[in-house]
Write a protein that holds these residues in place. Structure first.
Motif, short mmCIF file in Angstrom:
data_model
loop_
_atom_site.label_atom_id
_atom_site.label_comp_id
_atom_site.label_asym_id
_atom_site.label_seq_id
_atom_site.Cartn_x
_atom_site.Cartn_y
_atom_site.Cartn_z
N GLU A 14 0.85 -1.23 0.04
CA GLU A 14 0.07 -0.05 0.03
C GLU A 14 0.81 1.21 0.03
OE1 GLU A 14 -3.12 1.87 2.99
OE2 GLU A 14 -3.63 -0.24 2.42
N ASP A 15 2.11 1.29 0.91
CA ASP A 15 2.84 2.25 0.77
C ASP A 15 3.50 2.73 -0.54
OD1 ASP A 15 2.30 2.88 3.30
OD2 ASP A 15 4.32 2.07 4.10
N LEU A 16 3.79 1.71 -1.28
CA LEU A 16 4.55 1.91 -2.59
C LEU A 16 3.44 2.04 -3.73
CD1 LEU A 16 6.48 -1.77 -2.66
CD2 LEU A 16 7.53 0.60 -2.46
N VAL A 17 2.39 1.59 -3.38
CA VAL A 17 1.55 2.12 -4.46
C VAL A 17 0.98 3.51 -4.42
CG1 VAL A 17 -1.10 1.82 -4.99
CG2 VAL A 17 0.39 -0.29 -4.82
N LEU A 18 0.90 4.03 -2.87
CA LEU A 18 0.49 5.34 -2.74
C LEU A 18 1.82 6.29 -3.11
CD1 LEU A 18 -1.08 5.20 0.76
CD2 LEU A 18 -2.16 5.88 -1.31
N LEU A 46 1.57 9.18 -6.18
CA LEU A 46 2.23 10.54 -5.92
C LEU A 46 3.02 10.73 -7.16
CD1 LEU A 46 2.42 13.02 -4.49
CD2 LEU A 46 4.14 11.87 -2.98
N ASN A 47 3.92 9.93 -7.71
CA ASN A 47 5.05 9.98 -8.59
C ASN A 47 4.34 10.20 -9.88
OD1 ASN A 47 7.04 10.19 -6.68
ND2 ASN A 47 7.70 8.10 -7.18
N LEU A 48 3.23 9.43 -10.01
CA LEU A 48 2.52 9.71 -11.44
C LEU A 48 1.88 10.85 -11.43
CD1 LEU A 48 0.79 6.26 -11.85
CD2 LEU A 48 2.80 7.30 -13.33
N ARG A 49 1.34 11.44 -10.35
CA ARG A 49 0.28 12.61 -10.64
C ARG A 49 1.45 13.86 -10.46
NH1 ARG A 49 -4.01 11.72 -12.39
NH2 ARG A 49 -4.39 13.70 -11.71
N ILE A 50 2.66 13.88 -10.08
CA ILE A 50 3.55 14.92 -10.54
C ILE A 50 4.22 14.83 -11.62
CG2 ILE A 50 6.08 15.45 -9.61
CD1 ILE A 50 5.30 14.51 -6.77
N LEU A 81 -3.25 1.61 -10.53
CA LEU A 81 -2.68 1.76 -9.29
C LEU A 81 -3.98 1.88 -8.46
CD1 LEU A 81 0.75 3.51 -9.63
CD2 LEU A 81 0.40 1.18 -9.00
N ASP A 82 -4.78 2.71 -8.56
CA ASP A 82 -6.09 2.87 -7.91
C ASP A 82 -6.77 1.60 -7.78
OD1 ASP A 82 -7.69 4.96 -6.70
OD2 ASP A 82 -9.01 4.77 -8.37
#
Length: 168
Positions: free
Chosen positions: A100-104, A108-112, A156-157
């Motif tokens: 879950e931490d890795l996915v979150l 975040l990296n994808l959104r950036i 990922l979602d």
């Protein structure tokens, strides 16, 4: 029941992508049984038919990434590390929390990255009627990149959705 099947499929896919088919074989072996198994490395290598060197590299990587845990079992009463057996096992709660931490973090990296790609092609979008052939190609490439990032975000979602179902 359905949520557990989805979790297992999503987790299997993530482990296969990160550690390959051999890593998935090891994970599945250690997760089999009720309760899940705790095994020595040589036993794991024999059952999974993995060469020693390759197996050790994968086991160490899986321990570093908290997919597998180690348990020391003393052979004698002195408790010395040299006189111990080390058992590998899967702590599913840790694996799910770590995943879950890795996915979150990946989201975040994808959104950036999406925002930076969007900012890069925004000037082209604003004057899309008066672009040169080269600029139209840059705009198409930028849109394609945004689409790929958005698809990755949706995947990922879905992983987060599956892991969220399991906490209930």
């Amino acid at each position: 029941r359905c949520a557990h099947v989805l979790r297992r499929l999503a987790l299997s896919q993530l482990i296969r992508e990160r550690f390959g088919a051999v890593g998935l074989r090891i994970f599945n072996l250690l997760q089999d049984g009720n309760p899940p198994q705790k095994l020595e490395e040589n036993h794991i290598f024999n059952i999974c038919m993995i060469p020693l060197q390759e197996g050790r590299e994968i086991l160490q990587a899986m321990v570093r990434h908290s997919v597998l845990q180690l348990q020391q079992v003393a052979k004698s009463s002195d408790g010395a590390v040299a006189n111990s057996v080390w058992l590998y096992y899967v702590d599913l709660r840790r694996v799910l929390a770590n995943t879950e931490d890795l996915v979150l973090n990946a989201i975040l990296n994808l959104r950036i990255r999406f925002r930076s790609e969007n900012a890069r092609i925004m000037p082209l979008e604003s004057r899309s009627n008066s672009l040169t052939a080269k600029e139209r190609q840059l705009l198409r490439d930028g849109r394609r990149g945004e689409d790929l990032l958005e698809r990755a975000f949706l995947v990922l979602d879905a992983v987060l959705l599956v892991s969220g179902l399991l906490k209930r």
